[in-house]
Design a protein around this motif. Structure first.
Motif, PDB file in Angstrom:
ATOM      1  N   UNK A  86      38.363  38.578  36.751  1.00 13.67           N
ATOM      2  CA  UNK A  86      37.522  39.360  37.660  1.00 13.67           C
ATOM      3  C   UNK A  86      38.179  39.482  39.032  1.00 13.67           C
ATOM      4  N   UNK A  87      38.941  38.469  39.419  1.00 11.12           N
ATOM      5  CA  UNK A  87      39.652  38.500  40.692  1.00 11.12           C
ATOM      6  C   UNK A  87      40.765  39.535  40.719  1.00 11.12           C
ATOM      7  N   UNK A 106      30.658  39.014  47.231  1.00  8.58           N
ATOM      8  CA  UNK A 106      30.261  39.757  46.031  1.00  8.58           C
ATOM      9  C   UNK A 106      30.281  38.856  44.797  1.00  8.58           C
ATOM     10  N   UNK A 107      31.347  38.093  44.617  1.00  9.66           N
ATOM     11  CA  UNK A 107      31.449  37.217  43.450  1.00  9.66           C
ATOM     12  C   UNK A 107      30.369  36.142  43.471  1.00  9.66           C
ATOM     13  N   UNK A 108      30.079  35.598  44.642  1.00  9.28           N
ATOM     14  CA  UNK A 108      29.032  34.580  44.730  1.00  9.28           C
ATOM     15  C   UNK A 108      27.694  35.158  44.272  1.00  9.28           C
ATOM     16  N   UNK A 109      27.384  36.362  44.714  1.00  5.21           N
ATOM     17  CA  UNK A 109      26.128  37.017  44.322  1.00  5.21           C
ATOM     18  C   UNK A 109      26.113  37.264  42.814  1.00  5.21           C
ATOM     19  N   UNK A 110      27.212  37.776  42.272  1.00  2.95           N
ATOM     20  CA  UNK A 110      27.310  38.051  40.834  1.00  2.95           C
ATOM     21  C   UNK A 110      27.146  36.759  40.035  1.00  2.95           C
ATOM     22  N   UNK A 137      37.933  30.077  39.994  1.00  4.29           N
ATOM     23  CA  UNK A 137      38.740  30.889  39.080  1.00  4.29           C
ATOM     24  C   UNK A 137      38.885  32.324  39.565  1.00  4.29           C
ATOM     25  N   UNK A 138      37.779  32.916  40.016  1.00  5.95           N
ATOM     26  CA  UNK A 138      37.825  34.291  40.530  1.00  5.95           C
ATOM     27  C   UNK A 138      38.728  34.372  41.758  1.00  5.95           C
TER      28      UNK A 138
END
Length: 155
Positions: A86-87, A106-110, A137-138
């Motif tokens: 995803x990163x 964004x990743x934290x919210x997802x 990981x992201x």
């Protein structure tokens, strides 16, 4: 050449999302759900809100051999590498996510949304350590994306 890379990335992203959905929502993993318990009791029983509790348990098990080695390795490295792609994919497809701060938020919210959905649908448990490992990981994937070698390959 750029079009070919974009098509390959697009197809591989679809396969990645499909595999991710299978792992996260269609696999019955994590949690001991009982129909005798209310949702609130089940959430309490099947959740970990203490950072590094699960991680430290698995790291300890690796060193003292207190559990089958597959369990901690699959959990730690599986969660770490599950969101690494995803990163790479998100900043490739969405130019506005090319800054680490925006990507991290964004990743934290997802990830918070995914953990919550797993909990509510009883398809897993809410574990803050999963969120930490997924986020790490992201961010590793994002670091790979931002590497000069990768950027040169795409130009």
């Amino acid at each position: 050449m750029k079009k070919v890379i974009k098509v390959i990335f697009g197809i591989s992203f679809i396969f990645y999302l499909f595999a991710l959905a299978m792992l996260l929502f269609l696999n019955s993993r994590g949690g001991t759900w009982s129909t005798d318990l209310s949702l609130l009791e089940s959430v309490k029983f099947n959740s970990n809100f203490v950072p590094f509790k699960t991680i430290s348990t698995y790291v300890q098990a690796i060193f003292d051999g207190s559990m089958n080695m597959n369990i901690p390795l699959k959990n730690l490295f599986g969660n770490l590498f599950m969101f690494l792609p995803m990163g790479i994919y998100l900043p490739f497809f969405i130019n506005k996510i090319n800054k680490v701060k925006i990507f991290t938020v964004l990743m934290f919210i997802v990830l918070l949304f995914i953990e919550s959905i797993q909990l509510v649908t009883r398809r897993g448990s809410f574990d803050v350590d999963d969120l930490i490992l997924n986020m790490l990981g992201a961010l590793i994937g994002f670091g790979i994306w931002k590497a000069k070698v990768v950027q040169k390959l795409l130009k």
